[in-house]
Scaffold this motif. Structure first.
Motif, PDB file in Angstrom:
ATOM      1  N   TRP A  75       0.766  -1.156  -0.045  1.00  0.00           N
ATOM      2  CA  TRP A  75       0.050   0.099  -0.098  1.00  0.00           C
ATOM      3  C   TRP A  75       0.970   1.177  -0.090  1.00  0.00           C
ATOM      4  N   LEU A  76       0.734   2.229   0.994  1.00  0.00           N
ATOM      5  CA  LEU A  76       1.552   3.512   0.871  1.00  0.00           C
ATOM      6  C   LEU A  76       1.102   4.313  -0.364  1.00  0.00           C
ATOM      7  N   ASP A  77      -0.433   4.121  -0.646  1.00  0.00           N
ATOM      8  CA  ASP A  77      -0.667   4.765  -1.988  1.00  0.00           C
ATOM      9  C   ASP A  77      -1.117   6.353  -1.637  1.00  0.00           C
ATOM     10  N   ILE A  78      -0.812   7.158  -2.766  1.00  0.00           N
ATOM     11  CA  ILE A  78      -1.111   8.548  -3.001  1.00  0.00           C
ATOM     12  C   ILE A  78      -0.350   9.481  -1.956  1.00  0.00           C
ATOM     13  N   SER A  79       1.101   9.288  -2.288  1.00  0.00           N
ATOM     14  CA  SER A  79       2.034  10.050  -1.106  1.00  0.00           C
ATOM     15  C   SER A  79       1.971  11.609  -1.569  1.00  0.00           C
ATOM     16  N   VAL A  80       1.903  12.392  -0.457  1.00  0.00           N
ATOM     17  CA  VAL A  80       1.678  13.933  -0.731  1.00  0.00           C
ATOM     18  C   VAL A  80       2.969  14.405   0.391  1.00  0.00           C
ATOM     19  N   MET A  81       3.607  15.357  -0.079  1.00  0.00           N
ATOM     20  CA  MET A  81       4.600  16.243   0.559  1.00  0.00           C
ATOM     21  C   MET A  81       4.699  17.573   0.410  1.00  0.00           C
ATOM     22  N   PRO A  82       4.761  18.347   1.511  1.00  0.00           N
ATOM     23  CA  PRO A  82       5.072  19.795   1.377  1.00  0.00           C
ATOM     24  C   PRO A  82       6.571  20.075   1.167  1.00  0.00           C
ATOM     25  N   LEU A  83       6.702  21.046   0.376  1.00  0.00           N
ATOM     26  CA  LEU A  83       8.174  21.384   0.091  1.00  0.00           C
ATOM     27  C   LEU A  83       8.351  22.938   0.136  1.00  0.00           C
ATOM     28  N   GLU A  84       9.788  23.476   0.503  1.00  0.00           N
ATOM     29  CA  GLU A  84      10.053  24.644   0.365  1.00  0.00           C
ATOM     30  C   GLU A  84      10.118  25.508  -1.004  1.00  0.00           C
ATOM     31  N   ALA A  85      10.432  24.621  -1.760  1.00  0.00           N
ATOM     32  CA  ALA A  85      10.518  25.189  -3.047  1.00  0.00           C
ATOM     33  C   ALA A  85      10.412  24.077  -4.258  1.00  0.00           C
ATOM     34  N   PRO A  86      10.081  24.246  -5.460  1.00  0.00           N
ATOM     35  CA  PRO A  86       9.890  23.254  -6.504  1.00  0.00           C
ATOM     36  C   PRO A  86      11.336  22.312  -6.682  1.00  0.00           C
ATOM     37  N   LEU A  87      11.291  21.247  -7.008  1.00  0.00           N
ATOM     38  CA  LEU A  87      12.187  20.518  -7.318  1.00  0.00           C
ATOM     39  C   LEU A  87      12.802  20.565  -8.745  1.00  0.00           C
ATOM     40  N   ASP A  88      14.063  20.514  -8.861  1.00  0.00           N
ATOM     41  CA  ASP A  88      14.671  20.828 -10.320  1.00  0.00           C
ATOM     42  C   ASP A  88      14.459  19.406 -10.950  1.00  0.00           C
ATOM     43  N   ASP A  89      14.985  18.332  -9.942  1.00  0.00           N
ATOM     44  CA  ASP A  89      14.568  16.846 -10.713  1.00  0.00           C
ATOM     45  C   ASP A  89      13.444  16.260 -10.018  1.00  0.00           C
ATOM     46  N   THR A  90      12.449  16.208 -10.745  1.00  0.00           N
ATOM     47  CA  THR A  90      11.283  15.752 -10.418  1.00  0.00           C
ATOM     48  C   THR A  90      11.214  14.129 -10.146  1.00  0.00           C
ATOM     49  N   THR A  91      12.123  13.384 -10.961  1.00  0.00           N
ATOM     50  CA  THR A  91      11.972  12.224 -10.932  1.00  0.00           C
ATOM     51  C   THR A  91      12.651  11.426  -9.592  1.00  0.00           C
ATOM     52  N   LYS A  92      13.278  12.457  -8.720  1.00  0.00           N
ATOM     53  CA  LYS A  92      13.878  11.957  -7.688  1.00  0.00           C
ATOM     54  C   LYS A  92      13.068  12.053  -6.562  1.00  0.00           C
ATOM     55  N   GLY A  93      12.901  11.133  -5.500  1.00  0.00           N
ATOM     56  CA  GLY A  93      12.176  11.242  -4.196  1.00  0.00           C
ATOM     57  C   GLY A  93      13.049  12.341  -3.326  1.00  0.00           C
ATOM     58  N   VAL A  94      12.200  12.629  -2.271  1.00  0.00           N
ATOM     59  CA  VAL A  94      12.904  13.921  -1.259  1.00  0.00           C
ATOM     60  C   VAL A  94      12.735  13.123  -0.014  1.00  0.00           C
ATOM     61  N   LYS A  95      13.821  13.318   0.933  1.00  0.00           N
ATOM     62  CA  LYS A  95      13.427  13.011   2.419  1.00  0.00           C
ATOM     63  C   LYS A  95      14.153  14.223   3.302  1.00  0.00           C
ATOM     64  N   ILE A  96      13.093  14.626   3.854  1.00  0.00           N
ATOM     65  CA  ILE A  96      13.267  15.762   5.007  1.00  0.00           C
ATOM     66  C   ILE A  96      13.598  15.315   6.387  1.00  0.00           C
ATOM     67  N   PRO A  97      14.702  15.691   7.045  1.00  0.00           N
ATOM     68  CA  PRO A  97      14.826  15.266   8.409  1.00  0.00           C
ATOM     69  C   PRO A  97      13.953  15.858   9.215  1.00  0.00           C
ATOM     70  N   PHE A  98      13.676  15.233  10.626  1.00  0.00           N
ATOM     71  CA  PHE A  98      12.801  15.696  11.506  1.00  0.00           C
ATOM     72  C   PHE A  98      13.342  15.049  12.739  1.00  0.00           C
ATOM     73  N   SER A  99      12.685  15.506  13.992  1.00  0.00           N
ATOM     74  CA  SER A  99      13.010  15.211  15.155  1.00  0.00           C
ATOM     75  C   SER A  99      11.844  14.878  15.742  1.00  0.00           C
ATOM     76  N   HIS A 100      12.039  13.489  16.739  1.00  0.00           N
ATOM     77  CA  HIS A 100      10.591  13.100  17.502  1.00  0.00           C
ATOM     78  C   HIS A 100      10.209  14.095  18.632  1.00  0.00           C
ATOM     79  N   ASP A 101      11.258  15.123  18.741  1.00  0.00           N
ATOM     80  CA  ASP A 101      10.823  16.224  19.786  1.00  0.00           C
ATOM     81  C   ASP A 101       9.663  16.886  19.109  1.00  0.00           C
ATOM     82  N   ASN A 102       9.938  17.186  17.957  1.00  0.00           N
ATOM     83  CA  ASN A 102       8.682  17.884  17.121  1.00  0.00           C
ATOM     84  C   ASN A 102       7.604  17.342  16.417  1.00  0.00           C
TER      85      ASN A 102
END
Length: 756
Positions: free
Chosen positions: A91-118
Motif C-alpha cells: 500500500w502506501l498509496d497517494i503520497s503527498v509532501m510539502p516542500l520549501e521550493a519546487p524540485l529541479d529533478d522531479t524524478t527523485k524522491g525527497v527525504k526531509i529530516p525531522f526530530s521526534h521532539d517536534n
C-alpha cells in the motif's frame, strides 16, 4: 445482602462518574509499536477507515512494513493507506509532501529530516514540524485525508503528489493525474506488490489556488500556469502544486479515496465541501472517544491505561473500508459490485492472526460493523470461489496457513450473530474444507499433510484440524448429522503427528515415517521447507485449542501435559537453524509471545485443572511483553491480534478456543473493567484486593452468587452483570479443581442433531 449490593452500586456510580470526566483518548499513544518489530504507524485514521494517513520514511526493510519506524529521522511523504502491524509491506498509496521550493529533478524522491521532539500524535491526528520549518498536520474521515501545511516565510510553497513513491513490495504499474482547475486534481495509482492488483483513485482540493503546476510523467516534465484541464499518465506520475507564499502561509488540502473511480472520490470530496481541518479533527477525536468508551478500565497505573487503551485503539484499525459510501466497489478482477442493503465492503483480513482473539472481541465491541465484515468475507467467496486466507485489496495473497475464515464465521454463527446467513456461510466453509489446493486433498487422504507433498506439515495439519472442529460445531447447530460426524473425525487429525517418544508434534512424509533428524529448536522460515510455520516444534505442538484434554491424553494424562507446558516456559530461549524465522520473538523459555501460535498456550493450564499456572503466566506475559514505549510490543502487532490479546488479558479473560463462546479466566491486571455490550447492557469485571503480589484468583462470584467455573460463557456476558474475583498472594488449590468447572467441559452444549 442488601447492604453489600448497595455498596457495590455506590462504588459503580462513583466509578462511572469519575470515568465520565476522564478523556480516554488521552491515554492512547499511537507511537507504541512503531519501534522494535511492532510495525504500526502513528498517523491519522478513524475506526476502520479507508484512509489511514501517516508519514513514510522512504526506507525499505522489514521494520518499515508500515512505512514508518521510530528509529528513523527522515520523512519522504504522507501517504493515505497503511498496514498496521503486518510482516509484509504494501500500500502506501497517494503520497503527498510539502516542500520549501519546487524540485529541479522531479524524478527523485525527497527525504526531509525531522526530530521526534517536534512530533506528536493522538487518535485521528498527527503533527510534525520538519527540520526545514514546515509544519505538517494530518487528520482523517472514513474516505478523506485532511492535510494542513504551515510554511515558514518562503516565496513559493509547494505541495507535491508523488504517485511513483514506493517502499518494500509495492511497485506502481500505471499512474495518472488530471488538473481540473486551480484547486482540484484527480487521478489514480495502479500497482502490484503483495496484492498483485491494486487500484486506488483519488480526488484532491486545496484551500488556496495554486499558481503553477509542474507535471512529470516519469520521463519528462511540463510546467503550466494555465489551469485548464491537463493530465499526465505514466508509471510514476508526479505533480508539484506551487502557491503564492506572499498570500498563503497555510495550505489545507483534502484528499478523497475510492477503489471504484476518481469520479466517486470527487463525489466524496464535494459532499465534504464545507469541512475544514479543525472540524474533521474534532469529528475523528469524537469517534475514537466513543470507540474507547466501549471497554473502560480502572487502575492506579497510568502506564497500564496507556497500554490498554492504545491496544484497544489498535484493535479498531483493521479491516479497512473498501467500498464507496453507496456500497459500490471494484474488486481485484476489475468487476464492480455493490454490497446489498447499504452495507460496506471491507478488506485487509489478516485471518491467521486475528481469528484467535480480535474477531471474538468484535462480537462484543463492533455491533454496527461486524456484520458487514463477515459478509465481506462471503462476498470474497462469491467473487473468488473460496473464503479468504489473507485478503488485501480483495486479492488473495495466500499468505499464511489454515482456512481461518472458518473459525471467524463459526464463532459468529454459534453466537447467532444478526445479519449473517448461516446456511450461506456454512456452504462456503464446506468449499474451503474440500478445496483442491493448499494441501487439502492430501490432508484428507492421509489424515495429515505429508511434508513431501507440501511444506508446513505440522502447522497446517493442526490448524486444519481446528478449523474442521469449527465446521463440526456449525454442522451440529444446523442439524447436519453426517457432516458433524465427518468433521469431528477430521478434527482429531492432530493426533496423527504426535510423537510419544519426544512429546512433540512432528512432520511425517507420505510413507508415515517421521522426518529425521529432529530438533525441537529448529526453525526454517522458507515455507516450502518448513515443518513449523514461523516457529518450531515447541511453539506449534500445543495448537489443539478444541481438544486440550485429548492432547493431554497423548501425554499420558493432565499431569503429563502440565509437565510439558512447564518445560516450554523453562526451556532455553534459543532457536537453531540457518534461516530462523524473525517472527518468533518475545520469548519466555520457548513460549514466543511475539507471534500468534503461542497466544493461547498460557491459558491451557486451566483446561487441565491448574488455573493458578495460567494466572501466573498471564501476569508474567503482560508485565514483560507490553509497555508504553515505541517498542511496546514483543513482535508484529499483526492487524490488531497482539493488541486484542492484551485487551482480553488485562480484563481477565481470553478466548483460548476462539469459536467456543467461552472466555477463559486469566489474572485480571485492571482493578475493574466495564464492557458496554452490543445490546446496550454492561458487564463489569472487578478484582478485589488486586495488586502486583495478589495475582491469584481465590474465588469468584457472578451477579452476587458463588461462581466455580474458570471461564465465562459469551451469553453470560451479554446478559450483563458483574463478575467479581477475590485476589490473593498465593495460588488457590480449590478454585477450578472440579473437572466440570474447566473450560471445554460445556462445548457440546448445542442440541444433538439426531434428537431433532
Amino acid at each position: 445482602m442488601l447492604r453489600r449490593l448497595s455498596t457495590s452500586l455506590l462504588f459503580a456510580t462513583i466509578s462511572t462518574l469519575s470515568w465520565a470526566q476522564d478523556s480516554l483518548i488521552s491515554y492512547v499513544d499511537p507511537f507504541i509499536g512503531t519501534g522494535g518489530h511492532g510495525h504500526t504507524f502513528p498517523g491519522a485514521a478513524v475506526p476502520f477507515g479507508m484512509v489511514q494517513l501517516s508519514p513514510d520514511n522512504g526506507r525499505s526493510g522489514w521494520d518499515w512494513c508500515s512505512g514508518y519506524h521510530y528509529s528513523d529521522s527522515l520523512i519522504a511523504g504522507f501517504s493515505h493507506m497503511h498496514l498496521s502491524g503486518t510482516g509484509i509491506g504494501d500500500w502506501l498509496d497517494i503520497s503527498v509532501m510539502p516542500l520549501e521550493a519546487p524540485l529541479d529533478d522531479t524524478t527523485k524522491g525527497v527525504k526531509i529530516p525531522f526530530s521526534h521532539d517536534n512530533e506528536r500524535a493522538s487518535p485521528g491526528y498527527y503533527q510534525v514540524t520538519l527540520d526545514n520549518g514546515i509544519q505538517a498536520e494530518l487528520t482523517a474521515s472514513e474516505r478523506i485525508g485532511y492535510h494542513r501545511y504551515t510554511y515558514p516565510q518562503i516565496d513559493t510553497p509547494v505541495v507535491r503528489f508523488d504517485l511513483a513513491f514506493r517502499q518494500n513490495w509495492d511497485t506502481p504499474t500505471e499512474t495518472h493525474i488530471s488538473i481540473l482547475n486551480d484547486s482540484t486534481l484527480v487521478g489514480y495509482r495502479y500497482s502490484t506488490g503483495w496484492a498483485k492488483i491494486q487500484r486506488v483513485y483519488f480526488a484532491a482540493r486545496t484551500s488556496a489556488p495554486f499558481v503553477k503546476t509542474i507535471l512529470h510523467d516519469g520521463q519528462s516534465a511540463s510546467t503550466m500556469t494555465d489551469m485548464a484541464e491537463t493530465y499526465e499518465r505514466g508509471k510514476g506520475v508526479s505533480a508539484q502544486l506551487l502557491f503564492d507564499g506572499s498570500r498563503h502561509k497555510t495550505i489545507e488540502l483534502k484528499v478523497a479515496l475510492s477503489m471504484t473511480g476518481y469520479e466517486k472520490a470527487l463525489n466524496e470530496l464535494n459532499h465534504a465541501k464545507k469541512d475544514r481541518f479543525n472540524a474533521a479533527r474534532q469529528t475523528a477525536k469524537d469517534k475514537w472517544e466513543a470507540e474507547l468508551q466501549k471497554i473502560k478500565i480502572r487502575s492506579e497505573s497510568d502506564e497500564l491505561k496507556r497500554v490498554f487503551y492504545t491496544a484497544l485503539y489498535h484493535t479498531a484499525l483493521s479491516p479497512t473500508l473498501y467500498a464507496d459510501a453507496d456500497g459500490e466497489y471494484r474488486n481485484a478482477h476489475g468487476d464492480i459490485h455493490t454490497m446489498p442493503n447499504g452495507a460496506s465492503r471491507y478488506t485487509l483480513f489478516s485471518l491467521w492472526d486475528t481469528f484467535r482473539a480480535l474477531k471474538p472481541l468484535f462480537t462484543l465491541t463492533q455491533p454496527d460493523k461486524y456484520t458487514d465484515m463477515l459478509n465481506s468475507m462471503l462476498a470474497f467467496h462469491d467473487e473468488n470461489g473460496l473464503l479468504p486466507v489473507w485478503d488485501l485489496s480483495t486479492w488473495e495473497t495466500n499468505t499464511m496457513t489454515g482456512y481461518h475464515a472458518i473459525p471467524v464465521l463459526a464463532d459468529a454463527i454459534l453466537k447467532d450473530w444478526p445479519g449473517l446467513d448461516a446456511e450461506r456461510a456454512y456452504q462456503a466453509m464446506l468449499k474451503s474444507a474440500h478445496q483442491a489446493i493448499r494441501g487439502v486433498p492430501d490432508y484428507i487422504a492421509y489424515g495429515y499433510l505429508p511434508q513431501d507433498k507440501a511444506g508446513g506439515s505440522v502447522t497446517i495439519t493442526l490448524e486444519y484440524a481446528f478449523d474442521d472442529w469449527c465446521i463440526a460445531q456449525v454442522a451440529k447447530k444446523l442439524g447436519k448429522t453426517a457432516d458433524y460426524a465427518t468433521f469431528m473425525n477430521r478434527a482429531k487429525s492432530y493426533a496423527n503427528l504426535f510423537d510419544k517418544q519426544t512429546g512433540f508434534m512432528r512432520a511425517k512424509n507420505s510413507d508415515g515415517q517421521f522426518i529425521e533428524p529432529f530438533d525441537p529448536f529448529w526453525s526454517e522460515h522458507d515455507f516450502d521447507k518448513s515443518q513449523y510455520i514461523e516457529g518450531n516444534a515447541w511453539q506449534h505442538s500445543f495448537f489443539v485449542p478444541h481438544d486440550v484434554r485429548g492432547l493431554a491424553n497423548l501425554y499420558g494424562g493432565n499431569e503429563g501435559l502440565s509437565t510439558k507446558l512447564d518445560e516450554l516456559f523453562s526451556a532455553p530461549s534459543e532457536m537453531h537453524g540457518d534461516n530462523i524465522s524473525p517472527d518468533a520473538s518475545g520469548f519466555i523459555g520457548q513460549y514466543a509471545h511475539g507471534n500468534e501460535p503461542s497466544h493461547h498456550i498460557a491459558y491451557m493450564y486451566s483446561y487441565i485443572g491448574e488455573p493458578w499456572k495460567t494466572q501466573d503466566r498471564v501476569r508474567q506475559i503482560v508485565d514483560s511483553m507490553y509497555h508504553d514505549g515505541p517498542d511496546g510490543y514483543a513482535g508484529n502487532e499483526d492487524a490488531g491480534q497482539m493488541s486484542a490479546w492484551a485487551v482480553w488479558s488485562i480484563a481477565g479473560l481470553y478466548p483460548a478456543n476462539p469459536a467456543s463462546g467461552e472466555y477463559v479466566f486469566g489474572s485480571p491486571i485492571a482493578d475493574e473493567t466495564i464492557f458496554t455490550l452490543p445490546n446496550g447492557k454492561q458487564f463489569t469485571i472487578r478484582a478485589l484486593d488486586n495488586s502486583e503480589k495478589n495475582s491469584y484468583i481465590q474465588s469468584a462470584t457472578l451477579n452476587g452468587k458463588p461462581y466455580e467455573n474458570t471461564y465465562l460463557r459469551h451469553q453470560d456476558m451479554l446478559n450483563g452483570g458483574e463478575l467479581v474475583f477475590k485476589m490473593g498472594p498465593k495460588p488457590s488449590k480449590r478454585f477450578g479443581q472440579k473437572p466440570e468447572t474447566w473450560p471445554g467441559s460445556d462445548q457440546n452444549r448445542y442440541p444433538n442433531p439426531a434428537s431433532r
